[in-house]
Write an enzyme that holds these catalytic residues in place. Structure first.
Site, PDB file in Angstrom:
ATOM      1  N   ILE A  47       3.020   4.259   1.337  1.00 32.07           N
ATOM      2  CA  ILE A  47       3.345   3.760   2.682  1.00 32.07           C
ATOM      3  C   ILE A  47       2.507   4.453   3.756  1.00 32.07           C
ATOM      4  CG2 ILE A  47       5.713   3.122   2.102  1.00 32.07           C
ATOM      5  CD1 ILE A  47       6.552   5.709   3.657  1.00 32.07           C
ATOM      6  N   CYS A  48       2.314   3.706   4.851  1.00 35.30           N
ATOM      7  CA  CYS A  48       1.728   4.296   6.061  1.00 35.30           C
ATOM      8  C   CYS A  48       2.423   3.655   7.258  1.00 35.30           C
ATOM      9  CB  CYS A  48       0.219   4.097   6.117  1.00 35.30           C
ATOM     10  SG  CYS A  48      -0.332   2.402   6.286  1.00 35.30           S
ATOM     11  N   GLY A  49       1.986   3.992   8.457  1.00 31.69           N
ATOM     12  CA  GLY A  49       2.658   3.525   9.669  1.00 31.69           C
ATOM     13  C   GLY A  49       2.896   2.025   9.679  1.00 31.69           C
TER      14      GLY A  49
ATOM     15  N   THR B 105      -4.218   2.888   6.379  1.00 34.59           N
ATOM     16  CA  THR B 105      -4.385   4.140   5.627  1.00 34.59           C
ATOM     17  C   THR B 105      -3.770   4.043   4.234  1.00 34.59           C
ATOM     18  OG1 THR B 105      -2.446   5.097   6.698  1.00 34.59           O
ATOM     19  CG2 THR B 105      -4.571   5.690   7.610  1.00 34.59           C
TER      20      THR B 105
ATOM     21  N   THR C 261       1.343   8.441   3.875  1.00 36.80           N
ATOM     22  CA  THR C 261       0.323   9.000   4.774  1.00 36.80           C
ATOM     23  C   THR C 261       0.876   9.120   6.196  1.00 36.80           C
ATOM     24  OG1 THR C 261      -0.633   6.839   5.277  1.00 36.80           O
ATOM     25  CG2 THR C 261      -1.567   8.025   3.417  1.00 36.80           C
TER      26      THR C 261
END
Lengths: 95, 147
Positions: free
Chosen positions: A7-9, A14, A58
């Site tokens: 996962i990322c934002g 990313t 991230t």
């Protein structure tokens, strides 16, 4: 088959970079065919976390609210400490 | 990276991320490269998901960016500061010191991932990072960063 959620934002950029690195590294360890990797955003984590053996993030997340093991994915972006992180992933997946 | 341009600016008297974002937001808005919600989105995004990265060489870097809908061009705006400022590190939220910022302006969402992954790969090489900080030749920087 082990399952990783990366996962990322926003679940777009990313995390994609990290996934590509993780796939290559698992391949080098001859584990690529035993692992499924999915992609998601921080916002989706509460709904999806229990479906996976490991979360690689991230983004900064509150690990205390998650029972699933978590690995910080920053090294896949900076290239610093990649080998340690891969070993951590392999260990936490139980290989 | 094909349709992406590179611009570089060296700034003095920037003390905080807020100073920097206010300056860059105004600079980009005046040049019609972003819409008038860009600056607000930039602050929100950086607060929620910081973009500082600790690198192996002399410079750390931050890659502030927002959703493609706020952006009208494909450009990497590289900012060098005369004095480092504190930013939050991606993932850990730790404070790190950096004097190099790459504002990723990407209007095309599909190319965002490719631009970011190419950039990440290049930032792993301290020699390239030094060039980003020192070169005054935007064309040369473009070629360094090209996929």
């Amino acid at each position: 088959m082990k399952k990783i959620l990366v996962i990322c934002g926003a679940g777009v950029a990313t995390s994609t970079v990290a996934i590509n690195k993780i796939k290559n590294l698992l391949d080098e360890h001859q584990l690529a065919e035993q692992v499924v990797i999915d992609q998601g955003s921080v916002a989706e984590l509460p709904m999806r976390k229990d479906d996976y053996d490991l979360i690689v993030s991230t983004a900064n997340i509150d690990e205390s609210s998650i029972d699933t093991p978590v690995v910080m994915g920053l090294p896949f972006l900076t290239g610093i400490g990649v080998e340690d992180t891969v070993n951590e992933i392999i260990r936490k997946l139980g290989f | 990276m094909m349709e992406t341009t590179v611009e570089t600016l060296t700034l003095n008297n920037i003390k905080t991320v807020k100073d920097l974002f206010d300056y860059v937001g105004d600079y980009l808005l005046k040049r019609n490269k972003v819409n008038d919600s860009y600056l607000k989105a930039l602050f929100e995004r950086e607060e929620q998901f910081p973009t500082g990265l600790k690198l192996s060489g002399d410079h750390n870097v931050a890659l502030p960016h927002v959703d493609a809908k706020y952006v009208k061009v494909n450009e990497l705006l590289i900012i060098r500061l005369d004095e480092p400022i504190l930013v939050h590190e991606m993932c850990t939220n730790n404070l790190i010191s950096t004097d190099l910022f790459i504002f990723m302006l990407i209007k095309n969402k599909d190319s965002q991932v490719k631009t970011l992954s190419t950039l990440m790969e290049k930032l792993g090489d301290p020699k390239i990072v030094d060039e980003l900080f020192n070169s005054s030749n935007n064309q040369q920087i473009y070629q360094l960063l090209e996929g």
